[in-house]
Design a protein around this motif. Structure first.
Motif, PDB file in Angstrom:
ATOM      1  N   ARG C  91       0.798  -1.254  -0.132  1.00 36.67           N
ATOM      2  CA  ARG C  91       0.016  -0.090  -0.015  1.00 36.67           C
ATOM      3  C   ARG C  91       1.018   1.335   0.063  1.00 36.67           C
ATOM      4  O   ARG C  91       0.531   2.169  -0.697  1.00 36.67           O
ATOM      5  N   ARG C  95       1.858   0.869  -4.336  1.00 36.85           N
ATOM      6  CA  ARG C  95       0.722   1.088  -5.098  1.00 36.85           C
ATOM      7  C   ARG C  95       0.870   2.608  -5.632  1.00 36.85           C
ATOM      8  O   ARG C  95       0.469   2.846  -6.925  1.00 36.85           O
ATOM      9  N   ARG C  98       2.913   2.854  -9.079  1.00 32.99           N
ATOM     10  CA  ARG C  98       2.514   1.987  -9.901  1.00 32.99           C
ATOM     11  C   ARG C  98       2.887   2.433 -11.436  1.00 32.99           C
ATOM     12  O   ARG C  98       3.351   1.680 -12.383  1.00 32.99           O
ATOM     13  N   ASN C 194     -10.165  -8.188 -10.033  1.00 33.44           N
ATOM     14  CA  ASN C 194      -9.855  -7.236  -9.440  1.00 33.44           C
ATOM     15  C   ASN C 194      -8.383  -7.361  -9.005  1.00 33.44           C
ATOM     16  O   ASN C 194      -7.894  -7.809  -8.221  1.00 33.44           O
ATOM     17  N   THR C 196      -6.039  -4.948  -8.438  1.00 32.17           N
ATOM     18  CA  THR C 196      -5.560  -4.349  -7.258  1.00 32.17           C
ATOM     19  C   THR C 196      -5.429  -5.361  -6.052  1.00 32.17           C
ATOM     20  O   THR C 196      -4.259  -5.680  -5.250  1.00 32.17           O
ATOM     21  N   ARG C 197      -6.549  -6.235  -5.917  1.00 38.77           N
ATOM     22  CA  ARG C 197      -6.843  -7.247  -4.861  1.00 38.77           C
ATOM     23  C   ARG C 197      -5.898  -8.092  -4.979  1.00 38.77           C
ATOM     24  O   ARG C 197      -5.281  -8.511  -3.980  1.00 38.77           O
ATOM     25  N   SER C 200      -2.544  -6.960  -3.925  1.00 32.04           N
ATOM     26  CA  SER C 200      -2.148  -7.056  -2.616  1.00 32.04           C
ATOM     27  C   SER C 200      -2.004  -8.342  -1.997  1.00 32.04           C
ATOM     28  O   SER C 200      -1.031  -8.820  -1.324  1.00 32.04           O
TER      29      SER C 200
END
Lengths: 354, 263, 302
Positions: C91, C95, C98, C194, C196-197, C200
Motif C-alpha cells: 500500500r 501502489r 504503479r 480485481n 488491485t486485490r 495485494s
C-alpha cells in the motif's frame, strides 16, 4: 492540395514561437551564490576542530553524491555498491603510503585509476542486464569488496584496518588538523561539480539521458548503449576513488566499517533526496546527510537507519524529482548559435537578450 | 530514380522468418528495395509489418533468413550498429526522450558524427564548442527540413503536439544520416490535411537521396507516395508491385482493402 | 572428499536451500505480477524470524511445552502478522508508484527494506537473539548422512509450503486470477478480475512465505541477527533468478541449487569467504543466465 498544406503549416507555426529566455539574473540568484559562499567558508569563521571536520565530511559526501549522480541521475542505473570505489580509493592510498612511501598527491590518482579499472571489470558483465538486476548485482559487488576488505588481511589489515602513515603535506603545509583537509575536500567537490556539469551538457550527457529515458529509442538514435553505461559507471567511480583517499587521510585509518551496504544505501539516498541529475541538488543532499547523521548520532542514537529510510521513502513518494529537481535545458550559448544561423538570419524570431 | 537493375539493391530481405515461442509472426518474407525508391508495406493489423521492421533494425535478433544492406548481412548486429550501417527508423508508438528538449533529440541522432572525446566534453574545450556549434547548425537544418523551424528548440519534446512529435522523431532519424529511413505508421492518427503534409515530407526525404520503407495504414498516403507496395497478410507476402497493380489485386482486396473502408 | 562427505554436504545444502526457496517464492510471485524486485522481501523474512522468537518465548512463558504445536502456532501467527505487514508495504511503497518510472518503486522498496531491518535493529538493540531448541538434538542417521530431526522437519515443512503454494496458484480460482493477472494485467482487469486485490494478495502471500522461512531458519540455526535479511534476501533473490523469476516451481529448484552450491563453497573455502562466494555466484548467474534454469515462463509474451 498545396494551398491546404500551406495553411496547415501556418497553423503549426502559430502554435509555437522560438525564443531564448533571458538569463535569470535576479537578486535571488546572487543571494544563492552569496549564501553558498558564506556556508562554504563557515569552518574558517566558526573555527575549532569540530566544525572543520563536519564540513570536510559534507564536502566528501557532496563528492560522493556527485559521482553517484552520474550513474543514477544521468544514466539512470541504480548502483547499490557505490561505496566499494570509495573503499578502493582509501585502501590504495593506505597501501601506497604505508608500504611504498607514496604521498597523498601520488596515491590519489592511482586510487582513482584503480577504482575506474574495478568499475570497468564489474561493469562489463553487469551492464547488459535489466535495470533491476543491475541493482542486485552491484549490491553483490559491494558485498564482495566489503568481505574482501575484512579478509584480505595482508592488503587491508582485516577488521582493524590500516593506519599509521606519516602526516601528509602539500607544499610544506602539513595535513594535521581538520581545517587543513577542508580546502582539499571542498576543492574536489568543486572540480567534481564542474566536470560532471560539463559532461551533462555534452554529447556524453545527452547519450546518458537517452539511455535513461528509453534504451530502444537510444539504440535507434545510434547510441552505443552498453559502452555509454560503462562510461557512466567509470566516470562515477573516479570521484569516489579520489574522495576515499582524502577520507582515509582525514580519519587516519581505513577500515571495512565505512564501506558497508548501509553506506552505499545512504549514497543512493543522497542522490535521490537531493534531486537526480541536479548538481546543486546532490551537493545539498550530501550536506543534509551529514547534518542529519551528525544530529542523530548526538540525539537519537541507533534511530538513524529508521529516520533515513523513512525520509527516503517520503521523498520518493511525495517529491520523486528530489529537493532540487533538475530541469533539462540546452545551454544558452548553443541556442544563440541556433538562432544566428547565417542562412536564415534572425528575422521573425524573438531576439535573445544582449 | 531508377537504379541499375544488375547492381545489388540497397536492401535485400530474403526468406525472413520470425517466430515468437512457436507462433510464426513473419514467414519467408523476401523483397528488394533499390536505392532511391519509396517502398510501402501494408497489411491488416497483426500481419507482421512491425516485426519485419524490428528484424531489419536489430530490435529482434533471432530470425531466420537474411537481411542485407548493399550486399552485407546485418545478422547479429545490434541496433546502433545497424544505425551506423545506414538504416534509421521511427516507431509506431512515438518514442521520444522524456527528459530531452527538441534540439537535443536531433543532437542525439547526430551522436556518432559529433567529433568530441570525453576530455573535450568534460572540460568544454574549444574543440567541444566548435563541434557543438556545427552540430546545432546541422540540427537546425534538419528541423527546418521536417517543418519544425518555428518550434522552440529548448522546449521539452513531449510538450509538442502529437503531429509535431512525429516530425521530431523523423528529424532524429534523419540526423543519423541514413541511406534508408524506415517509417512505422508516420500518419497514424492524423487528419486529411496532416497526412497530406506527411506525404509531402516523405517525398522530400526521398528527394534528399534517402530511400524510404514505409509501413502505413492510411491508404491515401501509401497510394500517393509509394513507388512499389508489398502486401503482407498472416506474416506472408501476398502481392508486391506498383500501387495501381496492388490496388486492383483481388487477393489484396479480399485480405485488406475489402475488410476496411478504404479511400 | 569422500562420497559420504559429498552426500552430507548435499543434504545440508538442501535443508538451507529449502529455506532460501521459501523466501524466493515471495520474490518470484511478486515479480511475476508487478515486474518489480520487492527488496522488502528480505526485510519481511527477517521480521518474520524475530516475530517467531517473540512468540516462541511467549508460549514458553505460558508453559506450552509440546514442540510441534508451539512451532505450528508460532508459524501461523507470525505468517499472519508478516502478511499484514506486507500488505502495508504494498500500500505504502508500491501502489502509489504503479505508473512511475522503474527507478521509483525500486528505490521505495529498497527504502522499505532498510526501514524494516532498521526497526528490528532498534527494537532488539542489534543483539542476536536465541531461538529455543524445540526438538531433541539427538542426530538421526540416514544411511551415511547425519541430520538433526529439526533440519528434516524444516526441509519437509518448506517443501510442503512451497508445494501447497503451487497447488494454490494452479488449482484455486484465486490462483487462476493471479496467473491471469501475471500474464496480462489489462486483459485480466477486463475479464472482471480485481487486479488491485490480486496484487495485494500476492504481496501478503509472499510476505507470509518469507516469515515462514525466517522462523524455519531460526529454528535450524538457533540464532537470528538483525542483518540476516540482507544476506538471506540476496541469496534468495539469486535463487529466484536461477529458477526463472516469475516461475513458482522454479523458486524451489533455484533455492535448492543455491543451497547446495553455497554448501559446497563453504566446504572448499575458508569460512569467512562464504558470503563473498555467494555474492560472486549471484553476479555470475545474473550475468550468464538471467533467464534462469527453467526460463521465464510468465514473461513469455510476444
Amino acid at each position: 492540395m498545396d494551398y491546404l498544406s500551406a495553411a496547415r503549416e501556418r497553423l503549426i507555426r502559430a502554435q509555437a514561437r522560438v525564443t531564448v529566455p533571458p538569463r535569470v539574473q535576479t537578486a535571488g540568484r546572487y543571494g544563492f551564490y552569496l549564501g553558498a559562499l558564506v556556508f562554504a567558508s563557515a569552518p574558517y569563521w566558526l573555527g575549532g576542530i569540530y566544525y572543520p571536520d563536519i564540513w570536510t565530511d559534507m564536502a566528501l559526501w557532496g563528492t560522493i553524491g556527485l559521482g553517484l549522480n552520474v550513474v543514477i541521475g544521468f544514466a539512470g542505473l541504480l548502483d547499490l555498491g557505490y561505496m566499494a570505489f570509495y573503499a578502493i580509493g582509501g585502501y590504495v592510498f593506505a597501501n601506497a603510503a604505508l608500504y611504498h612511501g607514496f604521498s597523498l598527491w601520488e596515491a590519489m590518482p592511482i586510487g582513482a585509476v584503480l577504482s575506474v579499472v574495478a568499475s570497468a571489470i564489474i561493469g562489463f558483465p553487469t551492464l547488459r542486464v535489466r535495470g533491476d538486476y543491475l541493482a542486485i548485482m552491484t549490491l553483490g559487488f559491494g558485498g564482495i569488496v566489503y568481505y574482501a576488505a575484512q579478509n584480505m588481511t595482508s592488503l587491508t589489515g582485516g577488521y582493524n584496518g590500516l593506519f599509521g602513515w606519516k602526516t601528509q603535506s602539500i607544499l610544506g603545509h602539513p595535513f594535521a588538523s581538520p581545517i587543513d583537509f577542508y580546502p582539499l575536500a571542498l576543492g574536489l567537490t568543486v572540480v567534481a561539480a564542474l566536470v560532471t556539469r560539463a559532461l551533462r551538457g555534452s554529447r556524453v550527457g545527452r547519450a546518458w539521458s537517452c539511455i535513461k529515458d528509453d534504451e530502444v529509442a537510444a539504440g535507434a538514435a545510434g547510441i552505443p548503449i552498453i559502452r555509454y553505461k560503462l562510461y557512466a559507471y567509470m566516470v562515477g567511480a573516479v570521484w569516489a576513488g579520489l574522495a576515499g583517499a582524502i577520507f582515509a587521510v582525514k580519519q587516519n585509518i581505513v577500515s571495512p566499517e565505512t564501506f558497508t551496504f548501509n553506506q552505499s544505501f545512504f549514497a543512493v539516498a543522497v542522490v535521490i533526496m537531493g534531486g537526480m541529475g541536479s548538481i546543486t541538488g546532490v551537493i545539498l543532499g550530501g550536506v543534509l546527510y551529514v547534518v542529519i547523521a551528525e544530529w542523530m548520532v548526538t540525539y537519537t542514537g541507533t534511530l538513524s537507519g529508521v529516520i533515513f529510510s523513512s525520509l527516503l521513502l517520503l521523498v520518493v513518494l511525495l517529491r520523486p524529482q528530489g529537493l532540487i529537481p533538475f530541469r533539462p535545458r540546452p545551454p544558452r550559448w548553443l541556442l544563440r548559435h541556433y538562432l544566428e544561423d547565417p542562412a536564415r538570419g534572425t528575422a521573425g524570431v524573438s531576439q535573445p537578450d544582449g | 530514380m531508377s537504379a541499375n537493375p544488375t547492381a545489388e539493391p540497397l536492401l535485400r530481405v530474403s526468406g525472413l522468418t520470425v517466430a515468437f515461442g512457436g507462433v510464426v509472426a513473419v514467414s519467408d518474407v523476401s523483397f528488394d528495395l533499390p536505392a532511391g525508391e519509396i517502398l510501402g508495406m501494408i497489411g491488416p493489423n497483426g500481419a507482421g509489418k512491425t516485426t519485419v521492421f524490428n528484424a531489419i533494425s536489430g530490435v529482434i535478433k533471432g530470425y531466420r533468413g537474411e537481411v542485407r544492406l548493399l550486399g552485407r548481412s546485418l545478422r547479429g548486429r545490434n541496433a546502433q550498429q545497424i544505425v551506423a550501417a545506414g538504416i534509421a527508423r521511427t516507431f509506431q508508438n512515438i518514442r521520444l526522450f522524456r527528459s530531452l528538449t527538441v534540439i537535443e533529440h536531433v543532437l542525439a541522432g547526430q551522436h556518432r558524427r559529433i567529433r568530441e572525446n570525453m576530455v573535450d566534453s568534460a572540460l568544454h574545450t574549444p574543440r567541444f564548442r566548435q563541434a557543438e556549434i556545427d552540430a546545432v547548425r546541422q540540427a537546425r537544418a534538419i528541423l527546418d527540413f521536417v517543418g519544425l523551424d518555428q518550434v522552440d528548440p529548448g522546449a521539452r519534446a513531449l510538450s509538442l503536439p502529437y503531429g509535431l512529435q512525429r516530425r521530431l522523431e523523423i528529424a532524429r532519424a534523419l540526423a543519423t544520416e541514413p541511406r534508408l529511413l524506415m517509417l512505422d505508421e508516420p500518419a497514424a492518427g492524423m487528419n486529411t490535411a496532416e497526412s497530406i503534409d506527411m506525404s509531402r515530407l516523405v517525398r522530400n526525404v526521398r528527394e534528399r537521396g534517402v530511400t524510404v520503407l514505409l509501413v502505413e495504414h492510411d491508404m491515401r498516403v501509401v497510394m500517393s507516395v509509394c513507388d512499389r507496395i508489398v502486401v503482407l497478410n498472416f506474416g506472408k507476402i501476398i502481392v508486391q508491385g506498383p500501387p495501381e497493380k496492388v490496388r486492383e489485386d483481388p487477393d489484396v482486396i479480399a485480405a485488406y482493402l475489402g475488410s476496411e473502408s478504404s479511400t | 572428499m569422500s562420497l559420504q562427505e559429498l552426500l552430507q554436504q548435499i543434504a545440508n545444502g538442501l535443508v538451507v536451500g529449502s529455506v532460501y526457496g521459501l523466501i524466493a517464492l515471495g520474490y518470484t510471485m511478486v515479480y511475476g505480477i508487478v515486474r518489480l524486485i520487492n527488496f522488502a522481501q528480505g526485510g519481511l523474512y527477517e521480521v518474520g524470524a524475530y516475530l517467531g522468537v517473540f512468540f516462541f518465548t511467549l508460549m514458553g512463558k505460558f508453559g506450552l511445552q509440546y514442540p510441534i504445536p508451539a512451532v505450528l502456532i508460532t508459524l501461523v501467527i507470525s505468517m499472519t502478522l508478516t502478511g499484514a505487514l506486507a500488505f502495508v508495504v504494498e500500500r505504502v511503497a508500491y501502489r502509489p508508484l504503479r505508473n512511475a518510472p522503474l527507478l521509483a518503486p525500486l528505490v521505495s522498496s529498497l527504502a522499505m527494506f532498510f526501514l524494516l531491518i532498521s526497526v528490528v535493529q532498534v527494537v532488539t538493540g542489534a543483539e542476536p537473539l536465541t531461538y529455543p531448541s524445540v526438538l531433541s538434538p539427538a542426530p538421526l542417521h540416514l544411511g551415511p548422512i547425519v541430520l538433526s530431526p529439526t533440519s528434516l522437519i524444516i526441509f519437509f515443512a518448506a517443501i510442503l509450503l512451497m508445494v501447497g503454494m503451487q497447488q494454490f496458484v494452479r488449482r484455486t480460482k484465486v490462483g487462476k486470477a493471479m496467473r491471469a493477472t501475471a500474464a496480462n494485467r489489462e486483459a485480466a482487469a477486463l475479464m472482471g478480475i480485481n487486479t488491485t486485490r490480486i496484487v495485494s494478495l500476492t504481496f501478503v502471500l509472499g510476505g507470509a512465505m518469507g516469515a515462514a522461512a525466517g522462523i524455519l531458519y531460526g529454528v535450524n540455526y538457533g540464532t537470528v541477527t538483525y542483518d540476516m535479511g540482507e544476506f538471506g534476501g540476496l541469496v534468495a533473490f539469486t535463487a529466484a533468478v536461477m529458477g526463472g523469476i516469475g516461475n513458482v516451481p522454479g523458486a524451489l529448484v533455484g533455492g535448492l541449487t543455491v543451497g547446495v552450491l553455497s554448501s559446497f563453497a563453504s566446504t572448499f573455502l575458508p569460512n569467512q569467504w562464504n558470503e563473498a562466494i555467494v555474492f560472486a555466484i549471484l553476479i555470475l548467474i545474473l550475468a550468464i543466465r538471467p533467464q534462469g534454469i527453467l526460463g521465464e515462463r510468465v514473461a513469455e509474451r510476444a
